[in-house]
Design a protein around this motif. Structure first.
Motif, short mmCIF file in Angstrom:
data_model
loop_
_atom_site.label_atom_id
_atom_site.label_comp_id
_atom_site.label_asym_id
_atom_site.label_seq_id
_atom_site.Cartn_x
_atom_site.Cartn_y
_atom_site.Cartn_z
N PHE A 16 0.85 -1.19 0.00
CA PHE A 16 0.00 0.00 0.00
C PHE A 16 0.88 1.24 0.00
O PHE A 16 2.07 1.21 0.38
N ALA A 17 0.29 2.36 -0.42
CA ALA A 17 0.95 3.66 -0.38
C ALA A 17 0.02 4.63 0.35
O ALA A 17 -1.20 4.47 0.34
N LYS A 18 0.60 5.64 0.98
CA LYS A 18 -0.21 6.57 1.76
C LYS A 18 0.40 7.97 1.73
O LYS A 18 1.59 8.15 1.46
N ILE A 19 -0.44 8.95 2.02
CA ILE A 19 0.00 10.32 2.22
C ILE A 19 -0.82 10.89 3.36
O ILE A 19 -2.03 10.62 3.46
N GLU A 20 -0.17 11.66 4.24
CA GLU A 20 -0.93 12.22 5.36
C GLU A 20 -0.29 13.52 5.85
O GLU A 20 0.92 13.76 5.68
N TYR A 21 -1.13 14.34 6.44
CA TYR A 21 -0.69 15.54 7.14
C TYR A 21 -0.94 15.31 8.62
O TYR A 21 -1.98 14.76 9.01
N ARG A 22 0.02 15.74 9.46
CA ARG A 22 -0.23 15.65 10.90
C ARG A 22 0.32 16.89 11.62
O ARG A 22 1.34 17.45 11.23
N TYR A 23 -0.39 17.26 12.66
CA TYR A 23 -0.04 18.40 13.51
C TYR A 23 0.21 17.89 14.92
O TYR A 23 -0.58 17.11 15.47
N SER A 24 1.33 18.33 15.51
CA SER A 24 1.65 17.98 16.89
C SER A 24 1.85 19.24 17.70
O SER A 24 2.34 20.25 17.19
N ASN A 25 1.48 19.18 18.96
CA ASN A 25 1.74 20.28 19.89
C ASN A 25 2.37 19.70 21.15
O ASN A 25 1.86 18.74 21.73
N TYR A 26 3.48 20.31 21.56
CA TYR A 26 4.19 19.86 22.75
C TYR A 26 4.05 20.93 23.83
O TYR A 26 4.32 22.10 23.58
N SER A 27 3.61 20.51 25.02
CA SER A 27 3.33 21.46 26.09
C SER A 27 4.16 21.23 27.35
O SER A 27 4.14 22.07 28.25
N ASP A 28 4.87 20.10 27.44
CA ASP A 28 5.71 19.80 28.60
C ASP A 28 7.10 19.41 28.12
O ASP A 28 7.24 18.75 27.08
N ALA A 29 8.12 19.80 28.89
CA ALA A 29 9.49 19.51 28.47
C ALA A 29 10.37 19.25 29.68
O ALA A 29 10.14 19.79 30.78
N GLU A 30 11.40 18.43 29.46
CA GLU A 30 12.38 18.10 30.49
C GLU A 30 13.77 18.14 29.88
O GLU A 30 14.00 17.63 28.78
N LEU A 31 14.70 18.77 30.58
CA LEU A 31 16.08 18.86 30.13
C LEU A 31 16.87 17.70 30.73
O LEU A 31 17.00 17.59 31.95
N ASP A 32 17.38 16.82 29.88
CA ASP A 32 18.10 15.62 30.31
C ASP A 32 19.59 15.82 30.05
O ASP A 32 20.02 15.96 28.90
N PHE A 33 20.39 15.82 31.13
CA PHE A 33 21.82 15.99 31.02
C PHE A 33 22.53 14.64 30.94
O PHE A 33 22.00 13.62 31.40
N GLU A 34 23.75 14.65 30.38
CA GLU A 34 24.57 13.46 30.41
C GLU A 34 25.24 13.33 31.78
O GLU A 34 25.42 14.32 32.49
N GLY A 35 25.65 12.13 32.13
CA GLY A 35 26.35 11.92 33.39
C GLY A 35 25.42 11.93 34.58
O GLY A 35 24.24 11.56 34.50
N ASP A 36 25.95 12.42 35.73
CA ASP A 36 25.21 12.37 37.00
C ASP A 36 24.40 13.62 37.28
O ASP A 36 23.75 13.72 38.32
N THR A 37 24.44 14.59 36.37
CA THR A 37 23.67 15.81 36.58
C THR A 37 22.18 15.50 36.54
O THR A 37 21.69 14.88 35.59
N PRO A 38 21.44 15.89 37.58
CA PRO A 38 20.00 15.57 37.60
C PRO A 38 19.24 16.29 36.49
O PRO A 38 19.60 17.39 36.09
N ASP A 39 18.21 15.62 35.99
CA ASP A 39 17.36 16.21 34.96
C ASP A 39 16.60 17.40 35.53
O ASP A 39 16.36 17.50 36.74
N GLN A 40 16.19 18.29 34.64
CA GLN A 40 15.50 19.50 35.06
C GLN A 40 14.18 19.65 34.32
O GLN A 40 14.14 19.58 33.09
N ASP A 41 13.11 19.83 35.08
CA ASP A 41 11.80 20.04 34.49
C ASP A 41 11.71 21.47 33.96
O ASP A 41 11.91 22.44 34.70
N LEU A 42 11.43 21.62 32.67
CA LEU A 42 11.34 22.94 32.06
C LEU A 42 9.94 23.53 32.15
O LEU A 42 9.71 24.65 31.71
N GLY A 43 9.00 22.75 32.67
CA GLY A 43 7.64 23.25 32.81
C GLY A 43 6.90 23.29 31.49
O GLY A 43 7.18 22.53 30.57
N GLU A 44 5.95 24.20 31.40
CA GLU A 44 5.11 24.30 30.21
C GLU A 44 5.84 25.00 29.07
O GLU A 44 6.54 25.99 29.29
#
Length: 221
Positions: free
Chosen positions: A177-205
């Motif tokens: 089969f073949a297909k074509i589509e349009y999609r919209y995404s919205n991101y409202s929450d985010a988290e900053l993930d560091f390498e190593g032992d640095t704790p992750d940080q919640d960036l909020g909305e």
């Protein structure tokens, strides 16, 4: 990632529990499917984060999107219902254009992997043509690109949001089969993930919009 694991497990359980029905000429949109996807991808600042002061700042990044998907569909009395999952990546990244930084609220980043899990519903516009709508959960990653005193600074921004879309799928010869589509995404929450032992940080909305136009080719079993 716990949300992703739960949703993937739910989708897998549904697919296994559903009746194993092979694709047939009379019912070409029933059964398990796998597909390759490619298309255009743009991430842009949402209305809450848009820079209205500088009209020359488009606050968007765009590029080529590519990935793989899998799903299971069945005919529910004239309506085709299904579950699906997708893993994709993109070449979009921030850059300087004519001396101006084309940012969109997340800093100097390149687009990373995107995980989507959702469902779709459609109707047969013709015996071999399915028109459908879709929706679900998406978790997108943006990789931070920066350095300090000659050392590269590495971190990742994980974003949670929803996706909706619509498309058309055409049954080809055999089980392809073949297909074509349009999609919209919205991101409202985010988290900053560091390498190593640095704790992750919640960036909020946050408020991040994403638009994609994709084409795909796949096989149904």
């Amino acid at each position: 990632m716990k949300k992703i694991t739960v949703l993937l497990a739910a989708a897998s359980t549904f697919a296994v529990a559903a009746p194993a029905m092979a694709q047939s000429a009379d019912d070409p949109f029933t059964g398990f499917r796998v597909e390759g996807l490619a298309g255009y991808d743009v991430s842009t600042a949402g209305s809450d984060a848009d820079n209205d002061v500088n009209e020359d700042d488009d606050q968007s990044i765009d590029g080529f999107n590519y990935g793989i998907g899998a799903g299971y569909d069945f005919n529910a009395g004239g309506v085709v219902l299904g579950v699906e999952a997708e893993l994709s990546d993109s070449t979009a990244k921030t850059e300087f254009t004519d001396g101006d930084f084309e940012g969109f609220g997340l800093g100097n980043v390149e687009t990373g992997r995107d995980i989507y899990v959702g469902a779709r519903a459609g109707f047969l516009a013709a015996p071999d043509l399915l028109i459908y709508g879709k929706g679900g959960y998406t978790n997108a990653r943006y990789n931070i690109e920066s350095s300090f005193d000659g050392d590269e600074y590495r971190a990742k921004i994980d974003t949670d949001g929803f996706r909706i879309g619509a498309g058309a799928e055409y049954a080809l010869s055999g089980n392809s089969f073949a297909k074509i589509e349009y999609r919209y995404s919205n991101y409202s929450d985010a988290e900053l993930d560091f390498e190593g032992d640095t704790p992750d940080q919640d960036l909020g909305e946050i408020d991040l919009d994403r638009h994609q136009v994709m084409v795909g080719y796949g096989l149904r079993f």
